[in-house]
Design an enzyme around this catalytic site. Structure first.
Site, PDB file in Angstrom:
ATOM      1  N   GLU A  19       0.801  -1.286  -0.170  1.00  0.00           N
ATOM      2  CA  GLU A  19      -0.034   0.077  -0.147  1.00  0.00           C
ATOM      3  C   GLU A  19       0.891   1.296   0.114  1.00  0.00           C
ATOM      4  OE1 GLU A  19      -2.955   0.125  -0.660  1.00  0.00           O
ATOM      5  OE2 GLU A  19      -3.704  -2.115  -0.174  1.00  0.00           O
ATOM      6  N   CYS A  61     -17.825   2.774 -20.218  1.00  0.00           N
ATOM      7  CA  CYS A  61     -19.200   2.622 -19.583  1.00  0.00           C
ATOM      8  C   CYS A  61     -20.027   1.030 -20.087  1.00  0.00           C
ATOM      9  CB  CYS A  61     -20.444   3.534 -19.696  1.00  0.00           C
ATOM     10  SG  CYS A  61     -19.531   5.385 -19.131  1.00  0.00           S
ATOM     11  N   CYS A  84     -13.974   2.240 -14.889  1.00  0.00           N
ATOM     12  CA  CYS A  84     -14.650   3.748 -14.382  1.00  0.00           C
ATOM     13  C   CYS A  84     -13.320   4.824 -14.444  1.00  0.00           C
ATOM     14  CB  CYS A  84     -15.410   3.759 -13.299  1.00  0.00           C
ATOM     15  SG  CYS A  84     -16.463   5.237 -13.058  1.00  0.00           S
ATOM     16  N   CYS A 123     -19.132  -1.866 -17.910  1.00  0.00           N
ATOM     17  CA  CYS A 123     -19.356  -1.361 -16.487  1.00  0.00           C
ATOM     18  C   CYS A 123     -20.582  -2.291 -15.993  1.00  0.00           C
ATOM     19  CB  CYS A 123     -19.474  -0.009 -16.217  1.00  0.00           C
ATOM     20  SG  CYS A 123     -19.722   0.298 -14.397  1.00  0.00           S
TER      21      CYS A 123
END
Length: 288
Positions: free
Chosen positions: A35, A197, A190, A200
């Site tokens: 991370e 789209c 996205c 999606c």
């Protein structure tokens, strides 16, 4: 956001920190290191560095015993090298405060150097299986579009955490999947500039798509160009110091042909101020 679960099971990228063997070998420490590296750095650049890093320092205790110069040098071209120092300090703090075990509690994680809301919750969720909202830039974009009908998210706020928390299933394992799936969707489908789209899984219920994908006038913050910037000068100085380590480089030999002498000097001064370099007499080196 239920359709995300099935989509994620089929489409999620095969990334090292998602594999069971990775967790078995490195546990919460591996998640924490990944991370740190993924902050503002593309996945493709992180993967080879993560493997080398965890091979060299497989535990917080191993890293805590290293020198700051070692960690800055190992950080290589990951960018924003202050993260290397923060990670080193966090390792020292984990050893001193938690006996060498990365803590599970979000507040304890937040108290470590270099850790904010996202990283603390990512460790608690993906390493320990707790139920928390994990919200990065990609998640914020998905929430802005699918839930709020905006083209781009606004500035980060605690409201993002509350919005994601309200969408999480009660079961911690399912909540972890939804957290990961929302991030994956924002990273691969996205996207900021060219959302796909048509692919999606949330298209049928997306508020922004239903409204015709309007430009809602949201602020789009773009990073300044790297070429010719102070960041480029800092990077050039650090590369020189890493190549020479552990020896110092004479100050007269630090980018003598750099086109902007004042910029070069600013870069040197800022690296010293950030603890990424040390000046000793007439020489400059990585921190000892």
């Amino acid at each position: 956001m239920t359709p995300l679960h099935g989509w994620y099971a089929e489409e999620a990228r095969d990334l090292p920190w998602r594999r069971p063997e990775f967790h078995a070998a490195f546990g919460a420490w591996g998640v924490l290191v990944s991370e740190f590296m993924l902050q503002q750095t593309p996945v493709t650049r992180v993967i080879p560095h993560l493997d080398a890093w965890l091979t060299r320092w497989p535990t917080p205790r191993a890293m805590a015993a290293a020198s700051p110069a070692d960690v800055v040098q190992q950080w290589a071209n990951l960018g924003y090298p202050r993260r290397a120092l923060w990670l080193h300090r966090a390792a020292v703090e984990v050893v001193e405060r938690h006996g060498g075990v990365v803590p599970r509690d979000v507040d304890a994680l937040l108290a470590l150097s270099g850790i904010g809301d996202y990283t603390a919750r990512a460790v608690a969720v993906f390493a320990y299986g707790d139920r928390h909202p994990v919200v990065d830039t990609n998640t914020r974009r998905v929430l802005a579009r699918a839930v709020e009908g905006r083209a781009q998210p606004g500035s980060p706020s605690r409201r993002d955490l509350a919005l994601m928390a309200a969408l999480l299933p009660a079961d911690p394992a399912e909540a972890a999947v939804l957290n990961a799936a929302a991030m994956e969707l924002g990273a691969t489908i996205c996207t900021s500039r060219a959302p796909r789209c048509d692919r999606c899984p949330l298209a049928d219920g997306c508020a922004w798509l239903a409204a015709g994908r309007p430009d809602t006038g949201d602020e789009r913050r773009r990073q300044a160009a790297y070429e010719g910037s102070d960041r480029q000068a800092r990077g050039a100085v650090l590369r020189l110091l890493r190549a020479a380590a552990p020896a110092a480089v004479p100050l007269t030999a630090v980018l003598p042909d750099w086109p902007d002498v004042r910029q070069r000097d600013r870069a040197i001064d800022s690296l010293i101020a950030d603890g990424l370099a040390e000046a000793d007499g007439e020489g400059l080196s990585l921190p000892r």
